[in-house]
Motif scaffolding. Structure first.
Motif, PDB file in Angstrom:
ATOM      1  N   ARG A 100       1.013  -0.891   0.262  1.00  0.00           N
ATOM      2  CA  ARG A 100       0.116   0.207   0.446  1.00  0.00           C
ATOM      3  C   ARG A 100       0.518   1.496  -0.279  1.00  0.00           C
ATOM      4  O   ARG A 100       2.506   1.322   0.618  1.00  0.00           O
ATOM      5  N   ASP A 101       0.208   2.194  -0.873  1.00  0.00           N
ATOM      6  CA  ASP A 101       0.692   3.700  -0.985  1.00  0.00           C
ATOM      7  C   ASP A 101       2.685   3.137  -1.168  1.00  0.00           C
ATOM      8  O   ASP A 101       3.172   4.167  -0.794  1.00  0.00           O
ATOM      9  N   LEU A 102       2.878   2.415  -1.944  1.00  0.00           N
ATOM     10  CA  LEU A 102       3.987   2.434  -2.706  1.00  0.00           C
ATOM     11  C   LEU A 102       4.524   3.486  -3.127  1.00  0.00           C
ATOM     12  O   LEU A 102       5.207   4.716  -3.487  1.00  0.00           O
TER      13      LEU A 102
ATOM     14  N   ALA B  41       6.311   8.155  -7.125  1.00  0.00           N
ATOM     15  CA  ALA B  41       7.348   7.161  -6.037  1.00  0.00           C
ATOM     16  C   ALA B  41       7.254   7.763  -4.517  1.00  0.00           C
ATOM     17  O   ALA B  41       7.614   9.274  -4.299  1.00  0.00           O
ATOM     18  N   ASN B  42       7.380   7.418  -3.875  1.00  0.00           N
ATOM     19  CA  ASN B  42       7.545   7.726  -2.405  1.00  0.00           C
ATOM     20  C   ASN B  42       8.770   7.492  -1.782  1.00  0.00           C
ATOM     21  O   ASN B  42       9.118   6.764  -0.717  1.00  0.00           O
TER      22      ASN B  42
ATOM     23  N   THR C  22      10.946   2.704 -10.239  1.00  0.00           N
ATOM     24  CA  THR C  22       8.836   2.860 -10.670  1.00  0.00           C
ATOM     25  C   THR C  22       8.788   1.612 -10.607  1.00  0.00           C
ATOM     26  O   THR C  22       9.501   0.900 -10.717  1.00  0.00           O
ATOM     27  N   LEU C  23       7.275   1.604 -10.279  1.00  0.00           N
ATOM     28  CA  LEU C  23       6.779   0.979 -10.380  1.00  0.00           C
ATOM     29  C   LEU C  23       6.642   0.120 -11.660  1.00  0.00           C
ATOM     30  O   LEU C  23       6.428  -1.026 -11.557  1.00  0.00           O
TER      31      LEU C  23
ATOM     32  N   ARG D 101      -1.522   1.135  -8.057  1.00  0.00           N
ATOM     33  CA  ARG D 101      -1.797   3.037  -7.770  1.00  0.00           C
ATOM     34  C   ARG D 101      -2.799   2.522  -7.244  1.00  0.00           C
ATOM     35  O   ARG D 101      -2.977   3.687  -6.794  1.00  0.00           O
ATOM     36  N   THR D 102      -3.875   1.854  -7.671  1.00  0.00           N
ATOM     37  CA  THR D 102      -5.466   1.883  -6.752  1.00  0.00           C
ATOM     38  C   THR D 102      -5.003   1.654  -4.910  1.00  0.00           C
ATOM     39  O   THR D 102      -5.873   1.530  -4.236  1.00  0.00           O
TER      40      THR D 102
END
Length: 394
Positions: free
Chosen positions: A308-310, A317-318, A329-330, A377-378
């Motif tokens: 969660r909240d990656l 990005a966090n 990046t994802l 992202r959801t």
């Protein structure tokens, strides 16, 4: 005895907790805590504490590792002050929040976080939904048996916060003496524990309560999950792409004898099960075995934060991902799992990544990659970045 001074002792080998959940804050005269009022007049009101103990948790979330140290409004309030206070470092320059920043889902945008005598040996892990994890150990290499134990280990680290008692450092007892001379801590510890005495166990309990209170359940995923009976159903609020990504995430892959995917999904849920998306405690490492300082390999990193909240809801990005921060990046994260290499010496690689003894090849096409990214992202909310109860009180 005043309700405010009620001492509720919840003991185990790890912690001491104030667990008086029926506190009547209206009975707390502010004149009994003048230094707290003076220092935190605009951020903390002891007569009207923020809600840490009774936050809404979705009914589909079943994991809870806070049962031995229940979150209380009082304890988490003290934990918040400790978390943000630079007095906890030997030179008054670093706090827990220096490496775990609210603006970045309580992580750091730097690969290695700056400490009082150098930098951290691994990237600072995000602190999202730590309460809702079946894994009870902490740090990337699981060297802390519990969150309580973990909270003071950075303080006692020479490089991070400097109260190691070695290399010319002061000891943790010196920190306790330092905090005991600060007037607002005298009042806060009396407020929480009924006595001004400060101990490491009390510090651990309060910090762990605050960290476990940091939760994120306002994501698009949560809005969809609340409308269906289980994760395998299509979420009515999802786009077709997001539902495709969810299915790929949840569904195990089918491999041939060479480890090449021939059907099914990509099986992320094998290590990061919905709806908590935490790490399976039995996981091995994920093939990323580099080190930040020095040379060689490190195969011991088998823990991970919740997915969660990656990223933030806009996809930012966090900070970098993985213990080395090598993934930024994802797309790169998905790409890493698309082609696993069994590196020489990596005897602790998770077997789910080596079907038939070979590094997996997911053979993802662009449509599938984009769908998985859309689903990831959801999992991001917005409140965790802005809620005042988790913000700097100083």
């Amino acid at each position: 005895m005043r309700k405010a001074l009620f001492l509720s002792l919840c003991t185990s080998v790890l912690f001491l907790s104030c667990n008086d959940k029926d506190d009547s804050y209206a009975e707390i005269p502010s004149e009994n805590y003048p230094n707290v009022e003076a220092v935190f007049e605009s951020t903390i009101d002891l007569n009207n504490l923020s809600n840490y103990a009774n936050q809404t948790i979705p009914p589909y979330i079943t994991k809870d590792n806070a049962t031995l140290n229940p979150i209380t409004d009082k304890g988490a309030t003290l934990g918040r002050v400790l978390f943000y206070d630079k007095n906890l470092s030997s030179n008054n320059s670093i706090s827990c929040a220096s490496c775990h920043q609210q603006a970045n889902a309580f992580s750091d945008t730097n690969i290695a976080s700056v400490g009082v005598n150098g930098s951290t040996g691994r990237h600072s892990m995000r602190l999202i939904n730590t309460r809702f994890s079946v894994e009870s150990k902490f740090f990337w290499n699981e060297r802390a048996a519990s969150l309580e134990v973990q909270t003071t280990m950075p303080i006692k680290d020479h490089g991070e916060m400097g109260f190691s008692g070695a290399n010319g450092d002061l000891t943790f007892n010196d920190l306790i003496l330092k905090l005991s001379a600060i007037e607002y801590y005298k009042e806060l510890f009396r407020f929480v524990y009924g006595t001004e005495e400060i101990t490491e166990v009390k510090i651990q309990s309060a910090l762990a309560q605050f960290i476990r209170s940091i939760q994120s359940f306002d994501s698009k995923y949560d809005a969809g999950r609340s409308q269906v009976a289980n994760d395998n159903q299509a979420f009515p609020n999802f786009t077709a792409q997001e539902n495709q990504g969810k299915n790929l995430f949840l569904t195990p892959p089918v491999f041939d004898a060479t480890g090449s995917r021939t059907g099914g999904g990509i099986g992320c849920a094998g290590c990061h099960a919905a709806p908590e998306f935490d790490i399976n405690p039995n996981s091995g490492n994920n093939g990323i075995i580099g080190v930040l300082n020095g040379t060689g390999i490190d195969i011991t990193n088998t823990r991970a934060p919740s997915l969660r909240d990656l990223v933030k809801t806009d996809g930012t990005a966090n900070g970098p991902m993985m213990h080395t921060g090598v993934i930024t990046t994802l797309q790169a994260a998905v790409g890493h799992y698309g082609a696993i290499t069994i590196a020489p010496g990596n005897t602790n690689l998770d077997p789910k990544l080596t079907p038939g003894g070979n590094g997996q090849r997911l053979n993802l096409n662009a449509t599938e990659v984009n769908a998985v990214i859309a689903f990831l992202r959801t999992l991001s909310g917005t409140n965790v970045y802005t809620d005042n109860k988790w913000s700097d009180p100083f």
